[in-house]
Design an enzyme around this catalytic site. Sequence first.
Site, PDB file in Angstrom:
ATOM      1  N   ASP A  69       0.822  -1.213   0.000  1.00 43.07           N
ATOM      2  CA  ASP A  69       0.000   0.000   0.000  1.00 43.07           C
ATOM      3  C   ASP A  69       0.855   1.262   0.000  1.00 43.07           C
ATOM      4  OD1 ASP A  69      -2.092  -1.748   0.262  1.00 43.07           O
ATOM      5  OD2 ASP A  69      -2.839  -0.936   2.151  1.00 43.07           O
TER       6      ASP A  69
ATOM      7  N   HIS B 206       3.882  -2.389   2.937  1.00 40.44           N
ATOM      8  CA  HIS B 206       3.887  -1.012   2.438  1.00 40.44           C
ATOM      9  C   HIS B 206       5.172  -0.728   1.680  1.00 40.44           C
ATOM     10  CE1 HIS B 206       1.036  -1.107   5.794  1.00 40.44           C
ATOM     11  NE2 HIS B 206       0.408  -0.111   5.185  1.00 40.44           N
TER      12      HIS B 206
END
Length: 212
Positions: free
Chosen positions: A34, A180
């Site tokens: 993300d 991430h």
Amino acid sequence: MIRKPKKQDLLALLPDTLVITRTRDSALRYLTFDDGPEPEHTPELLDVLARHGVKASFFLVGEKIEAHPEIVERIVAEGHMVGNHSYSHWSFSNMDIAKQLDEVYRTDALLRRFDDRPHHRMRPPSGYVGAQLLIHFARHKRNLVYWSYDSLDYQDRPVESLVSRLLADPPAPGDIVLMHDDSHKAAQALDTVLPEWHARGLRFAALSGTSP
């Protein structure tokens, strides 16, 4: 002591056609990243994935897509899935449904330039899944992607701690792994962990770009 259900436990009760937290009947694991694309970190992560022969899924932020289209081009060219992580990355909890949908469809339009898909799998920022968004996605036969395995790579801990956790408690078959690409941690940890996981027989793939 009874464990309080986590949000992913509750979302897992919904049909996969609406929300997917893990894949069923699969021997594969699914790495997802993300908050990118980030010029300081995403290319490094792509290098690591290429080095170890792993395909993954990137949930991208619209503003960053506009700023760094060349990174998105590389993600797609190297066979990874690109998904929608809103336009601004502000939490949907503070937006009405009209604003939420503007964030979704603006980012869809940006992503369409890279892979020609009319719509993209969506992961709301901060994992916020509200009732109105669920209703809209159900009506339009769209799919939200959550996760079943949180790497905790966003915590303020050294990379060595992340590596230890990933090795001691690896993702299970079918798990969708939350990571991430807005810091160096995922790339550095995976460069160490992926050879170990592969040696144990763990295999990885990108999520399908379309809903089940």
